[in-house]
Structures are given as C-alpha cells and as structure tokens.
Design an enzyme around this catalytic site. Structure first.
Site, mmCIF file in Angstrom:
data_model
loop_
_atom_site.group_PDB
_atom_site.id
_atom_site.type_symbol
_atom_site.label_atom_id
_atom_site.label_comp_id
_atom_site.label_asym_id
_atom_site.label_seq_id
_atom_site.Cartn_x
_atom_site.Cartn_y
_atom_site.Cartn_z
ATOM 1 N N PRO A 214 0.880 -1.305 -0.092
ATOM 2 C CA PRO A 214 0.075 0.093 -0.038
ATOM 3 C C PRO A 214 0.803 1.566 -0.128
ATOM 4 C CG PRO A 214 0.093 -0.793 2.291
ATOM 5 C CD PRO A 214 0.811 -1.949 1.266
ATOM 6 N N GLY A 215 2.146 1.118 0.021
ATOM 7 C CA GLY A 215 2.832 2.352 0.110
ATOM 8 C C GLY A 215 3.965 2.670 1.068
ATOM 9 N N GLY A 216 4.339 1.924 1.981
ATOM 10 C CA GLY A 216 5.224 2.196 3.150
ATOM 11 C C GLY A 216 6.347 2.480 2.787
ATOM 12 N N ASP A 232 2.118 -1.171 -8.815
ATOM 13 C CA ASP A 232 1.591 -2.409 -8.068
ATOM 14 C C ASP A 232 0.323 -2.355 -8.640
ATOM 15 O OD1 ASP A 232 0.534 -4.268 -6.358
ATOM 16 O OD2 ASP A 232 2.216 -3.939 -5.062
ATOM 17 N N ASP A 269 9.899 -4.893 -2.091
ATOM 18 C CA ASP A 269 9.511 -5.673 -0.942
ATOM 19 C C ASP A 269 8.116 -6.431 -1.171
ATOM 20 O OD1 ASP A 269 9.376 -6.393 1.818
ATOM 21 O OD2 ASP A 269 8.003 -4.709 2.223
ATOM 22 N N LYS A 299 12.093 -13.338 0.827
ATOM 23 C CA LYS A 299 11.395 -14.443 1.654
ATOM 24 C C LYS A 299 11.844 -15.573 1.753
ATOM 25 C CE LYS A 299 8.378 -10.931 1.368
ATOM 26 N NZ LYS A 299 8.607 -9.870 2.448
#
Length: 342
Positions: A214-216, A232, A269, A299
């Site tokens: 969401p844009g962190g 995205d 990420d 991951k």
C-alpha cells in the site's frame, strides 16, 4: 570466562533463526566454537577460541546475516535477584573514568522474577554509576555500552563500543515511533535498512518501488525528497496519490516500460518466491543506472536461507553485486539485501 585466547559473547537473532546465526559463527571460527541457548531459537551464549579483539574484528569484517546483536561477557555473577548484589558486581567488575559517555542496557529472560523489570535494574545501575563513578548514563551517542543480561541464577555483563555490538539498541531491537497516518509498518523495514546499510535516502534522485502497495516504502522515499515511480496492480494508499513527486502505475511490473538509466535507486518488498522476484527485478534493471542501489527483501519460505540467498545472487549476477545481507529486527521470515548495479 574470557582470556587471551578465548572470548565469550551473548548473541541475539530474530526468533526462530538462532541456529542460522550459530552456523554462520561456526563457519567463521571453526568446530571449537561452543553454543548454548538462553532463550530458545533466539538468544544464545557462544565462546570462540580467539581473543575478544580478534573475534570482534572477524565478526565485523564478515558480519553474519542472522546475528542481529552481540554483547561481550566480561563478568559472570551468581545472582539471586538482589539489586544490591548486581550494583556491587558492576562496581567491582568495571573501572570507568568519570564523565564517560556510557549507555546502560539491561535485558532479562522471562524466568527472572516478574517484579524485577529490566527498567528497574537499569535504574539501579544508573544510580550507582552516578553516585560512585560520577557518570551520568546517556541514551544516545554513547562512547561505551555496558550490557547486562539477567537469568534467574546468573548475571552477565560486558563493556564494549556501540559498533562492536552490531547494533547500539538493546538486543538489536531498534524501535521507531508509529506516526499518525502512517501507511504501513513496512516503512520501519526500510528505515532500519537505511541505518543498517549506512545509506542516506536524501542523496538519491529517483527511485522505482516494485510491488509498492500500500505504499510504506514509497511514503518514506517521498519524505526524503526522492521522486518515486511506484508499480503495483494493488491500490496505493489514497493519501499518497496526489504527491507531486509520485508516478503510479497500477499494473504488474512486467507490463510497465521504463526508460533506460531512469533511476538511481530500486526497492522491492514483495511476498513472492525469491527466484520469481529475482526474475522480475532483473527484467527491470535496464532502468537502474550503473552504480545504482537496489534494496530488496527475500522471503525465506522453505527455511533454507543460505541456499535461498546463494540461488538469488546467482540469478541476479552479474548485474547486481551484494554489499550486505541482513535479517533486520523488523524482518520476519525474510532477509533484506543491499546491492549495487555493476
């Protein structure tokens, strides 16, 4: 106890990755290295067959991916939970010059009596250092750190430079304050990466954020003054969409055409299979300038971290070369990699 040819430390890894940290240490110092867990899968004591100076130099030169923090053990005290005994041991065990910029860090296992918090013990040590040594312990910019680790039967203490502990936070547990309107906690990962890798995002001009929603990460880079191209198919936080330095493509990254050499920073990420992620990133590397920086999370889906990192670096070679890989405090089952485009 430590000697001229033997040194003892307490190491801390993210929960579940203590064995991986131990394996990296064993590879550095050989089969004579000894380990014992103090907190299962996370905190452990290790002794190595070299002097403390040699051990620290080796661990700093070839910093393990999974060892988040270490503290030397200079004093080992049989302890029954008495504050007075702890204070006396600190005064007897360390000779500290008046005015030293010293930080005191105290940690304990859960088995230590519940009424005796790490904070209470730290206050007691701070107090005796102030009264007896004329030292007013500091919170930041310390010259030395006095680390104390408490178990129900034993207190372990060591004195070291902040940089020799791998992190100047207790146990390497770096804390950031959550801000009002913060897009996601993922922002903390990039903040920690900036510190851990010695970067300054204000020095970058233009970044591409792959899998941005969401844009962190995008929000942090925008705060640093970087122009960001976020990619995205999922929605970006509505609060970011009107930012004048943001370009947003609500598409799969493989469907976006980026100009060659358009960016000096690439970040990614994504909760993808590492090799799929590597393929996606490699397909976009034409847009990253030579000498540009890439920060990606990997991951660890199958608990084979060393193999996973080796395969990923092979996939990204020769275009990207690894500068440092680290499991940060804000990582979960993942690693963060800092790479440079060759």
């Amino acid at each position: 106890m430590p000697s001229a040819d033997h040194s003892v430390f307490i190491g801390t890894a993210n929960h579940g990755y203590g064995q991986q940290a131990q394996e990296e240490i064993r590879r550095l110092f050989g089969s004579e290295t000894k380990f014992s867990f103090m907190v299962p899968t996370e905190i452990f004591m290790f002794s190595v067959p070299v002097s403390r100076a040699e051990a620290v130099a080796s661990l700093l030169e070839r910093e393990p991916m999974f060892l988040r923090h270490m503290q030397p053990v200079d004093v080992e005290l049989e302890w029954n939970g008495s504050i007075d005994t702890l204070q006396d041991a600190i005064l007897a065990g360390f000779r500290l010059a008046a005015g030293t910029k010293l930080a005191v860090q105290v940690r304990k296992t859960e088995q230590v009596q519940s009424g005796l918090s790490a904070g209470v013990c730290k206050q007691a040590i701070d107090s005796v250092l102030t009264e007896a040594c004329h030292i007013a312990p500091v919170v930041k910019d310390a010259e030395l750190i006095l680390s104390v680790f408490l178990t129900p039967q034993t207190a372990y203490a060591g004195l070291s430079r902040p940089e020799d502990n791998l992190s100047d936070w207790p146990g390497g547990a770096i804390r950031f304050r959550r801000e009002e309107g913060q897009v996601s906690r993922a922002k903390f990962k990039l903040l920690e990466a900036e510190q851990a890798f010695g970067l300054d995002f204000t020095q970058y001009r233009s970044a591409v954020d792959i899998g941005a929603a969401p844009g962190g990460w995008t929000s942090l880079l925008l705060e640093r003054g970087v122009k960001v191209t976020a990619i995205d198919p999922a929605k970006l936080d509505a609060g970011l969409l009107k930012h004048p330095k943001l370009t947003y493509y609500p598409k799969n990254a493989g469907d976006v055409r980026l100009q060659p050499d358009a960016f000096d920073l690439l970040v990614c990420d994504m909760s993808w299979n590492p090799r799929q992620m590597a393929k996606l990133v490699k397909g976009l590397l034409h847009a990253l300038q030579q000498g540009g920086t890439a920060i990606v999370t990997v991951k660890l889906m199958h608990k084979k971290p060393f193999q996973t990192v080796r395969e990923l670096l092979e996939d990204l070679a020769p275009a990207l070369t690894l500068q440092k890989a680290k499991q940060l405090f804000h990582n979960r089952d993942e690693l963060t990699l800092f790479l440079i485009k060759a």
